[in-house]
Design a protein around this motif. Sequence first.
Motif, mmCIF file in Angstrom:
data_model
loop_
_atom_site.group_PDB
_atom_site.id
_atom_site.type_symbol
_atom_site.label_atom_id
_atom_site.label_comp_id
_atom_site.label_asym_id
_atom_site.label_seq_id
_atom_site.Cartn_x
_atom_site.Cartn_y
_atom_site.Cartn_z
ATOM 1 N N VAL A 3 8.700 -30.222 2.382
ATOM 2 C CA VAL A 3 9.046 -31.540 2.913
ATOM 3 C C VAL A 3 7.822 -32.264 3.482
ATOM 4 N N ASP A 4 6.943 -31.555 4.158
ATOM 5 C CA ASP A 4 5.761 -32.207 4.730
ATOM 6 C C ASP A 4 4.814 -32.703 3.645
ATOM 7 N N LYS A 5 4.716 -31.957 2.553
ATOM 8 C CA LYS A 5 3.877 -32.391 1.428
ATOM 9 C C LYS A 5 4.458 -33.652 0.798
ATOM 10 N N ALA A 6 5.775 -33.682 0.615
ATOM 11 C CA ALA A 6 6.427 -34.854 0.037
ATOM 12 C C ALA A 6 6.189 -36.085 0.903
ATOM 13 N N ILE A 7 6.350 -35.934 2.208
ATOM 14 C CA ILE A 7 6.119 -37.055 3.130
ATOM 15 C C ILE A 7 4.671 -37.515 3.047
ATOM 16 N N ALA A 8 3.737 -36.576 3.027
ATOM 17 C CA ALA A 8 2.311 -36.925 2.981
ATOM 18 C C ALA A 8 1.968 -37.698 1.711
ATOM 19 N N LEU A 9 2.488 -37.262 0.568
ATOM 20 C CA LEU A 9 2.188 -37.933 -0.698
ATOM 21 C C LEU A 9 2.729 -39.356 -0.729
ATOM 22 N N VAL A 10 3.953 -39.529 -0.273
ATOM 23 C CA VAL A 10 4.567 -40.859 -0.286
ATOM 24 C C VAL A 10 3.893 -41.764 0.747
#
Length: 70
Positions: A3-10
């Motif tokens: 989830v943290d990776k997804a947030i960072a990418l977006v």
Amino acid sequence: MDVDKAIALVSAAGIELTDRRRNGNDDGWSLSFSNGAALEVGDDGKVSASGKGAEAVASLLGLQAKPAGG
């Protein structure tokens, strides 16, 4: 995907996270973004995008967006 990776990418693309909460089944996260996209990130790593801005967010994450209303 984490989830943290997804947030960072977006977020790196300039799309602001507006809400982050555990989903109703408590087996993942429901995320909302400023462009109208909703992202479901399961604890098992499964990710799905839906909503008005889903195509943009899905593209950033290498996913296919769900059709609007589905």
